[in-house]
Design a protein around this motif. Structure first.
Motif, PDB file in Angstrom:
ATOM      1  N   ASN A   1       1.871  -9.865   2.832  1.00  0.00           N
ATOM      2  CA  ASN A   1       0.750  -9.429   3.680  1.00  0.00           C
ATOM      3  C   ASN A   1       0.326  -7.977   3.448  1.00  0.00           C
ATOM      4  O   ASN A   1      -0.177  -7.336   4.362  1.00  0.00           O
ATOM      5  CB  ASN A   1       1.107  -9.621   5.160  1.00  0.00           C
ATOM      6  CG  ASN A   1       1.267 -11.092   5.500  1.00  0.00           C
ATOM      7  OD1 ASN A   1       0.501 -11.924   5.047  1.00  0.00           O
ATOM      8  ND2 ASN A   1       2.277 -11.410   6.289  1.00  0.00           N
ATOM      9  N   LEU A   2       0.518  -7.469   2.247  1.00  0.00           N
ATOM     10  CA  LEU A   2       0.119  -6.082   1.984  1.00  0.00           C
ATOM     11  C   LEU A   2      -1.394  -5.961   1.829  1.00  0.00           C
ATOM     12  O   LEU A   2      -1.973  -4.916   2.065  1.00  0.00           O
ATOM     13  CB  LEU A   2       0.815  -5.552   0.726  1.00  0.00           C
ATOM     14  CG  LEU A   2       2.334  -5.381   0.850  1.00  0.00           C
ATOM     15  CD1 LEU A   2       2.933  -4.933  -0.478  1.00  0.00           C
ATOM     16  CD2 LEU A   2       2.679  -4.364   1.939  1.00  0.00           C
ATOM     17  N   ILE A   3      -2.030  -7.064   1.419  1.00  0.00           N
ATOM     18  CA  ILE A   3      -3.484  -7.062   1.221  1.00  0.00           C
ATOM     19  C   ILE A   3      -4.116  -7.853   2.363  1.00  0.00           C
ATOM     20  O   ILE A   3      -3.714  -8.987   2.616  1.00  0.00           O
ATOM     21  CB  ILE A   3      -3.827  -7.719  -0.132  1.00  0.00           C
ATOM     22  CG1 ILE A   3      -3.178  -6.931  -1.275  1.00  0.00           C
ATOM     23  CG2 ILE A   3      -5.328  -7.864  -0.313  1.00  0.00           C
ATOM     24  CD1 ILE A   3      -3.035  -7.727  -2.561  1.00  0.00           C
ATOM     25  N   GLY A   4      -5.078  -7.272   3.049  1.00  0.00           N
ATOM     26  CA  GLY A   4      -5.668  -8.033   4.153  1.00  0.00           C
ATOM     27  C   GLY A   4      -6.714  -7.258   4.911  1.00  0.00           C
ATOM     28  O   GLY A   4      -7.084  -6.142   4.555  1.00  0.00           O
TER      29      GLY A   4
ATOM     30  N   LYS B   1      -5.689 -11.260  12.231  1.00  0.00           N
ATOM     31  CA  LYS B   1      -5.023 -10.801  11.006  1.00  0.00           C
ATOM     32  C   LYS B   1      -5.274 -11.802   9.892  1.00  0.00           C
ATOM     33  O   LYS B   1      -5.007 -12.992  10.051  1.00  0.00           O
ATOM     34  CB  LYS B   1      -3.521 -10.670  11.232  1.00  0.00           C
ATOM     35  CG  LYS B   1      -3.121  -9.480  12.065  1.00  0.00           C
ATOM     36  CD  LYS B   1      -1.599  -9.343  12.051  1.00  0.00           C
ATOM     37  CE  LYS B   1      -1.147  -8.156  12.862  1.00  0.00           C
ATOM     38  NZ  LYS B   1       0.339  -8.031  12.835  1.00  0.00           N
ATOM     39  N   THR B   2      -5.780 -11.329   8.758  1.00  0.00           N
ATOM     40  CA  THR B   2      -5.996 -12.195   7.607  1.00  0.00           C
ATOM     41  C   THR B   2      -5.423 -11.494   6.391  1.00  0.00           C
ATOM     42  O   THR B   2      -5.240 -10.284   6.411  1.00  0.00           O
ATOM     43  CB  THR B   2      -7.503 -12.433   7.350  1.00  0.00           C
ATOM     44  OG1 THR B   2      -8.082 -11.231   6.817  1.00  0.00           O
ATOM     45  CG2 THR B   2      -8.238 -12.817   8.639  1.00  0.00           C
TER      46      THR B   2
ATOM     47  N   HIS C   1       1.019  -9.386  -1.910  1.00  0.00           N
ATOM     48  CA  HIS C   1       1.060  -8.714  -3.208  1.00  0.00           C
ATOM     49  C   HIS C   1       2.351  -9.210  -3.873  1.00  0.00           C
ATOM     50  O   HIS C   1       3.309  -9.523  -3.169  1.00  0.00           O
ATOM     51  CB  HIS C   1       1.099  -7.196  -2.982  1.00  0.00           C
ATOM     52  CG  HIS C   1       1.053  -6.382  -4.241  1.00  0.00           C
ATOM     53  ND1 HIS C   1       2.169  -6.110  -4.985  1.00  0.00           N
ATOM     54  CD2 HIS C   1       0.013  -5.795  -4.879  1.00  0.00           C
ATOM     55  CE1 HIS C   1       1.813  -5.373  -6.032  1.00  0.00           C
ATOM     56  NE2 HIS C   1       0.511  -5.165  -5.989  1.00  0.00           N
TER      57      HIS C   1
END
Lengths: 366, 366
Positions: free
Chosen positions: A154-157, A144-145, A149
């Motif tokens: 962690n909404l963007i990854g 997970k990277t 936002h």
């Protein structure tokens, strides 16, 4: 003494190496992977100050050309803006498709460096050198990277697997105590959801609240067995379709507590500790777990110095309302991971909200 | 008349559908895929004005909840800044992991919408409705998504496969002629590198310079066979390790010409046409190809109205120097894709630079 855990994945497997003095030998571990010569090392000022020179020396001695990008420390810098800085560094270092981004730091550095590696030239190599216990046993493994936002974590990854995770237990000596304890919450989690033997070894230790009280052997065991648990679960479920859900033990209520206190009062590990206490009590209420097992879990959490009660001032109704907004809620039903014995859990969305209320009341501050 | 081409991939296969009036039935094609209810439709003002209402109606009629994000048209908006706008739209529309981003537009819209789909919540569903010929036969297939860095094209991106590509030949009627011709360069490319039968059918056509002179049957054949070629190559080589290199036929010198003229004098298809003429002549010089075959290729390119000579004022030495900076250069050797017969090519980095010079001289403007 060193351990090597292989994470088996359909596309490309990789090793997690737990090795004292590992940082001083990163180059040797990377050499057999047939990566290109260019390496972009990503870190924060504090960690780079401790270990940057050692890592540089090892990489240079094994023929890598290293450039650096040092980003400010802290979750509030985990933004697309920092990623743009990484892209600029990747461009200035003329990274190629065969090049590697190395993350030296905790979860924030690992998440950002990994996202840059996932998206520069549509994906280049990535190596993790986690320096916090939380990153070692959790964030660095699983691919997970990403970044936050402004309106959500962690909404963007992207999913992007590392080619190597190198864990050096000795770097824990420079980790602040509170951060070490936060990592211990995830270690206890692995004991409860997967590894009764790890749980037993933790119970047998005299102290667990600071790394200096933990023997070198036990620390190696803690790191190795935790990574094995996560690696096993991740191998079976790379993209989070099923089994991986059990890793959320303690996180359902934990996330609500973190979010309601604005991520400032309790840290992630503390929230998970509280969440495990709550989940354990819910399991007891539903006759899934024995009160004795729940007591043993509480004793272990307390031995690490982690909390088992809600922070003062938190309103039970707000916690329950926040549970409903969790991204894992499906059709309005909150999903819980509940222990059935030490080492085994089940996933259920059949928890009456009256039980949740009652348990939160019981662990609320007096 | 409609064609369905399945792109076989290890993780998840998907269909390319070539169907007249397809835009009016997108919802029906999406229904069987078991996607979530929420759809974010991404387009540019011109294309949305032509087809937005039809697409909306079809999606609404099949039970999807549609929101929109309209981005300005043009390559210069293919930036991380536009991606941030897409993230904001994704957040405002409360997209979930089961939701879908639909790209309605040419390559720029497809690349950006695909990158947002690849990186929102670590990857959500993605559907392509390409509206330019270039996007239909090339950009929409293969999973490449991304944006430009201020200092280089497509440096930021990810591989993210669509769940469906829907091609409606009728939308080509609203495409500017020059853009249609640009797409024809890639169509001819498929004939030369892979599909002698497609090449023969193109040769048999009276005119190829505007869609209105091309029969409905031939247009369906052009689209279907081009997509089949690309799908076949992509299936065999999802992440660009080997075979996919043949898709760069005409692109080695083509990219140099585009870049040296600042992406303003010739468009991508025109540059590829010039690049194919150059590669064909190089192959003839090296006795890999017959002069007759090269003449047939030139005649076909000219029939579409595409150029086969370098733009006026371009310096041969600069073209050669630019070849050296191509991202596919390995150990200083420029890699060329050269035809050996119509329908077959080989990849080689053994082209003497004297031959490159001589051929560029021959196709230079007088």
């Amino acid at each position: 003494m060193k351990s090597v855990i292989t994470v088996e994945l359909p596309q490309q497997s990789y090793d997690i190496v737990v090795a004292p003095e590992g940082v001083a030998h990163l180059g040797n571990w990377m050499e057999p992977l047939k990566l290109g010569k260019k390496v972009l090392l990503v870190s924060n000022p504090i960690v780079f100050n401790h270990y940057g020179a050692k890592l540089n020396a090892s990489l240079a001695a094994t023929g890598f050309e290293v450039s650096h990008c040092i980003l400010p420390a802290g979750e509030r810098y985990k933004t697309l803006n920092s990623i743009q800085k990484l892209y600029d560094a990747a461009l200035n270092s003329r990274l190629e498709r065969s090049s590697t981004i190395v993350a030296l730091g905790g979860g924030v550095i690992g998440d950002m460096a990994g996202f840059a590696a996932a998206t520069w030239l549509r994906g280049i190599h990535f190596v993790q050198v986690p320096t916090s216990l939380l990153a070692m046993v959790d964030a660095a493994i699983g691919g997970k990277t990403g970044v936050n936002h402004p309106k959500g974590k962690n909404l963007i990854g992207a999913f992007h697997q590392p080619r190597l995770v190198l864990i050096d237990p000795q770097v824990l000596t420079t980790l602040p105590t509170r951060e070490f304890r936060a990592g211990m919450a995830e270690v206890i989690k692995y004991g409860v959801i997967w590894d009764a033997e790890l749980f037993a070894q933790l119970e047998a230790a005299e102290r667990l609240d600071q790394p200096r009280y933990i023997s070198e052997d036990l620390l190696q065991t803690i790191l190795t067995r935790s990574c094995q648990s996560k690696a096993h679960v991740v191998s079976k479920d790379e993209k989070e379709a099923g089994l991986r859900a059990i890793l959320n033990y303690g996180h359902t209520i934990g996330h609500a507590v973190e979010s309601l206190t604005g991520y400032r009062v309790v840290n992630h590990g503390e929230a998970v500790a509280i969440g495990m206490e709550a989940a354990g009590r819910i399991a007891v209420e539903l006759n899934l777990w024995t009160p004795e097992a729940c007591d043993r879990q509480r004793a272990l959490i307390e031995k690490t110095g982690l909390p088992t009660r809600l922070p003062a001032g938190l309103k039970i109704d707000e916690v329950v309302a926040t549970l409903q907004t969790d991204k894992k809620v499906q059709a309005g039903k909150v999903r819980f991971v509940l222990p059935t014995e030490i080492g085994t859990v089940k996933v259920t969305d059949e928890v009456p909200s009256a039980v949740v209320h009652q348990v939160l009341q019981a662990i609320g501050s007096p």
